[in-house]
Write a protein that holds these residues in place. Structure first.
Motif, PDB file in Angstrom:
ATOM      1  N   GLU A 124      -7.251  -0.848  -2.514  1.00  0.00           N
ATOM      2  CA  GLU A 124      -7.739  -1.992  -2.967  1.00  0.00           C
ATOM      3  C   GLU A 124      -7.487  -3.603  -3.936  1.00  0.00           C
ATOM      4  O   GLU A 124      -6.927  -2.855  -5.411  1.00  0.00           O
ATOM      5  N   GLY A 125      -6.232  -4.533  -3.294  1.00  0.00           N
ATOM      6  CA  GLY A 125      -5.485  -5.119  -4.551  1.00  0.00           C
ATOM      7  C   GLY A 125      -4.463  -4.408  -5.060  1.00  0.00           C
ATOM      8  O   GLY A 125      -3.777  -3.428  -4.668  1.00  0.00           O
ATOM      9  N   ASN A 126      -4.389  -4.009  -6.246  1.00  0.00           N
ATOM     10  CA  ASN A 126      -3.355  -3.732  -7.248  1.00  0.00           C
ATOM     11  C   ASN A 126      -4.101  -1.812  -8.007  1.00  0.00           C
ATOM     12  O   ASN A 126      -3.794  -1.864  -8.882  1.00  0.00           O
ATOM     13  N   ASN A 127      -5.337  -2.104  -7.539  1.00  0.00           N
ATOM     14  CA  ASN A 127      -6.463  -0.798  -7.722  1.00  0.00           C
ATOM     15  C   ASN A 127      -6.066   0.184  -7.010  1.00  0.00           C
ATOM     16  O   ASN A 127      -5.976   0.313  -5.566  1.00  0.00           O
TER      17      ASN A 127
ATOM     18  N   ASN B  50       0.932  -1.147  -0.147  1.00  0.00           N
ATOM     19  CA  ASN B  50      -0.088   0.080  -0.119  1.00  0.00           C
ATOM     20  C   ASN B  50       0.416   1.563   0.083  1.00  0.00           C
ATOM     21  O   ASN B  50       0.590   1.728  -0.760  1.00  0.00           O
ATOM     22  N   ASP B  51       2.314   1.967   1.065  1.00  0.00           N
ATOM     23  CA  ASP B  51       3.018   2.366   0.812  1.00  0.00           C
ATOM     24  C   ASP B  51       3.702   2.860  -0.975  1.00  0.00           C
ATOM     25  O   ASP B  51       3.590   3.715  -1.216  1.00  0.00           O
ATOM     26  N   GLN B  52       3.606   1.347  -1.199  1.00  0.00           N
ATOM     27  CA  GLN B  52       4.639   1.312  -2.424  1.00  0.00           C
ATOM     28  C   GLN B  52       3.307   2.078  -3.633  1.00  0.00           C
ATOM     29  O   GLN B  52       3.831   3.450  -3.613  1.00  0.00           O
ATOM     30  N   LEU B  53       1.995   1.891  -3.984  1.00  0.00           N
ATOM     31  CA  LEU B  53       1.073   2.092  -4.725  1.00  0.00           C
ATOM     32  C   LEU B  53       1.275   3.983  -4.165  1.00  0.00           C
ATOM     33  O   LEU B  53       0.526   5.261  -4.917  1.00  0.00           O
ATOM     34  N   SER B  54       1.393   4.146  -2.937  1.00  0.00           N
ATOM     35  CA  SER B  54       0.340   5.410  -2.518  1.00  0.00           C
ATOM     36  C   SER B  54       1.132   6.385  -2.964  1.00  0.00           C
ATOM     37  O   SER B  54       1.193   7.518  -3.773  1.00  0.00           O
ATOM     38  N   ASN B  55       2.368   5.919  -3.108  1.00  0.00           N
ATOM     39  CA  ASN B  55       4.410   6.659  -3.359  1.00  0.00           C
ATOM     40  C   ASN B  55       3.640   7.121  -4.275  1.00  0.00           C
ATOM     41  O   ASN B  55       4.117   7.755  -5.292  1.00  0.00           O
TER      42      ASN B  55
END
Length: 145
Positions: free
Chosen positions: A75-78, A4-9
């Motif tokens: 949510e997942g990879n989204n 989640n941190d990676q996607l948020s970044n």
């Protein structure tokens, strides 16, 4: 770093650096080779170069363009996010001359990421009629016979 941190970044780099700082060169670190952008149901970009060109249309039309998001749900990879875009139309926007008018529109984006965290698809929805009306365009009634 958690998923989640990676996607948020990556979302923050996409919004803050690519859009708000108008740095399309960062796309090469962020998007997958097969990146696709769908805008209100219309395919507008099929790779990084097309996305950069698409973004530059907005940067030319609205040199002070800024995007802020209020909610982002992972949510997942989204990522699903609500956003607001503001700017002043002081340049040519596509084929439309500058109107000098300010815009403020809201929209929703669904961003899809690969397992490696690369953005490979973005679905964007906003009220395009609202944008055009804020620029001063109007609809005329259809000719009925």
């Amino acid at each position: 770093m958690s998923r989640n941190d990676q996607l948020s970044n990556n979302l923050n780099v996409f919004i803050d650096t690519c859009w708000n700082d108008q740095n399309v060169s960062k796309l090469n670190e962020l998007v997958a080779k097969n990146f696709t952008r769908i805008l209100n149901g219309i395919h507008v970009a099929g790779n990084e170069n097309e996305m950069a060109a698409h973004m530059n249309v907005y940067f030319t039309g609205f040199p002070d363009l800024k995007i802020q998001y209020s909610d982002a749900y992972i949510e997942g990879n989204n990522i699903f996010m609500n956003w607001e875009c503001t700017g002043s139309n002081t340049g040519v926007f596509g084929e439309m001359r500058a109107t000098g008018k300010k815009i403020k529109i809201q929209g929703l984006s669904h961003l899809y990421f690969t397992e490696e965290g690369k953005l490979y698809k973005e679905d964007v929805y906003y009220n395009e009629l609202d944008l055009l009306q804020q620029l001063g365009y109007t609809l005329t009634s259809p000719v009925l016979e």
